[in-house]
Design an enzyme around this catalytic site. Structure first.
Site, PDB file in Angstrom:
ATOM      1  N   ASP A  79      41.797  37.921  42.452  1.00  0.00           N
ATOM      2  CA  ASP A  79      41.072  37.859  43.725  1.00  0.00           C
ATOM      3  C   ASP A  79      41.143  36.455  44.311  1.00  0.00           C
ATOM      4  O   ASP A  79      41.403  35.461  43.611  1.00  0.00           O
ATOM      5  CB  ASP A  79      39.615  38.299  43.557  1.00  0.00           C
ATOM      6  CG  ASP A  79      38.821  37.418  42.597  1.00  0.00           C
ATOM      7  OD1 ASP A  79      39.351  37.071  41.522  1.00  0.00           O
ATOM      8  OD2 ASP A  79      37.662  37.078  42.916  1.00  0.00           O
ATOM      9  N   GLU A 141      36.726  37.281  39.910  1.00  0.00           N
ATOM     10  CA  GLU A 141      36.330  36.002  39.318  1.00  0.00           C
ATOM     11  C   GLU A 141      35.550  35.163  40.316  1.00  0.00           C
ATOM     12  O   GLU A 141      34.582  34.485  39.955  1.00  0.00           O
ATOM     13  CB  GLU A 141      37.579  35.240  38.844  1.00  0.00           C
ATOM     14  CG  GLU A 141      37.288  33.963  38.067  1.00  0.00           C
ATOM     15  CD  GLU A 141      37.153  32.706  38.930  1.00  0.00           C
ATOM     16  OE1 GLU A 141      36.757  31.653  38.394  1.00  0.00           O
ATOM     17  OE2 GLU A 141      37.442  32.777  40.146  1.00  0.00           O
TER      18      GLU A 141
END
Length: 391
Positions: A79, A141
């Site tokens: 991400d 994350e």
């Protein structure tokens, strides 16, 4: 041309493909994960996906070589942070080359590392590994390390104990052996509305928030002056911050509701749970009873820890750190100020360091970039890794 050179040339097109997927944390990462899964399958490597509850996102785990103890896990998050309201000079999700720099969202943080991992798969296969190289690519994350926490039980059961985990966050290929932890909290206060001319008829949620924020400020002063100190970090003590505060509607209405976000970043060795316990005791023993006495049972305070990042604790002289320095071609380790998934790996006894291409100073900014030289240095890391695990 050698196979290593061919792998190096494959990095840029792989990075171009990865950057092309808008994996901002609010979006699904499944298209990117399927792309990686297909790429690995084309080399005869099976992937296992660990999806979130609704199947909109997934972690990917894959093993090259025998699943025996003593291997190395290469870990990266898929991400990226938003580009909203940032002034980019080009499309952030189209890789652009500018004088040795590859510009695009996630190039440094941390699709560059993932692209290098994937590019060197042919070299890993040719090396006839006697100990494995594992890939662990995660989701979310950037919004609290949610994916890795979902993946840990699978890793503990299915990944043979590794010699080392390399979290490829951007460190300019320095080996970072430690970082602070992070606890992110949201405190919600419910009071009772009344006209501001009659304060005894209401319970002011914003004033209760002010009492709690004052307590957090006292924690900050105490940790700065008397808490655990580690001069490797800047600042060397556990730090605190209060972020967004939302409460009240008009100046002449006693506010019924208030909420605020706050966080602290403990130095390794700090009892973070005791800080949370002390905060909760003040809520339970002081603030909540006072509010309920003034406004009834509906008044009170709830604190939620909505993101948790354990500290990464250095283990000087360990086999893991020695191997990491060998692979990176370094003689010493450092620390980083930012948080990573490394501490989560340590929680299941997987020794971890942080080492990856790019500069954290470029992360999260408009025109984020990584240099070709940094990607090449990461490629040399992969070459040394293949030799080390096939010896």
């Amino acid at each position: 041309m050698s196979l290593a050179d061919e792998c190096g040339q494959a990095v840029e097109p792989l990075l171009r493909a990865l950057v092309g997927y808008d994996t901002t944390s609010r979006n699904s990462n499944m298209a990117l994960i399927r792309h990686i899964e297909t790429y690995l399958a084309s080399h005869g490597i099976a992937s296992h996906l660990v999806a979130n509850d609704d199947g909109s996102k997934a972690n990917l785990f894959a093993t090259i070589g025998p699943n025996v103890e003593g291997g190395v896990v290469l870990s990266g998050h898929t991400d990226v942070v938003p580009v909203d309201d940032q002034d980019w000079s080009s499309d952030p999700f189209t890789l652009t080359e500018e004088e040795g720099r590859l510009v695009g969202r996630g190039t440094a943080d941390m699709k560059g590392f993932i692209a290098v991992c994937l590019a060197y798969v042919p070299l890993f296969l040719e090396a006839k590994l006697t100990r494995p190289i594992h890939f662990a690519f995660t989701y979310d994350e950037e919004v609290g390390c949610l994916g890795i926490q979902h993946m840990l039980p699978y890793l503990a059961e299915h990944c043979a104990a590794p010699r080392l985990v390399v979290v490829g966050e951007p460190t300019s290929m320095q080996v970072a052996a430690a970082h602070k932890g992070q606890h992110v909290c949201r405190t919600r206060i419910t009071g009772r509305e009344a006209h501001s001319s009659r304060p005894e008829d209401g319970v002011n949620a914003v004033m209760a928030a002010a009492d709690l924020i004052t307590l957090i400020s006292s924690f900050a002063a105490r940790e700065r002056e008397k808490g655990v100190q580690d001069e490797a970090f800047d600042p060397p003590y556990t730090s605190f911050n209060v972020g967004p505060i939302r409460g009240g509607s008009m100046f002449n209405i006693i506010p019924k509701a208030c909420e605020f976000d706050w966080e602290f970043r403990p130095v390794p060795g700090t009892d973070a749970q005791e800080i949370l316990n002390e905060y909760q005791r003040f809520i339970d023993d002081v603030v909540t009873p006072r509010m309920k006495a003034a406004g009834g049972a509906e008044c009170g305070v709830v604190n939620e820890v909505w993101a948790y990042l354990p500290p990464l604790k250095a283990d000087p002289g360990s086999d893991a750190e020695t191997l990491a320095m060998l692979l990176a071609g370094k003689n010493e380790t450092t620390v980083v100020a930012f948080g990573t998934e490394g501490g989560h790996f340590q929680s299941i006894d997987f020794p971890a360091v942080v080492c990856g291409p790019g500069d954290i100073a470029q992360a999260h900014k408009p025109d984020e970039f990584i240099t070709m030289a940094e990607l090449a240095a990461c490629g040399k890391f992969m070459e040394r890794l293949a030799r080390a695990l096939s010896a």
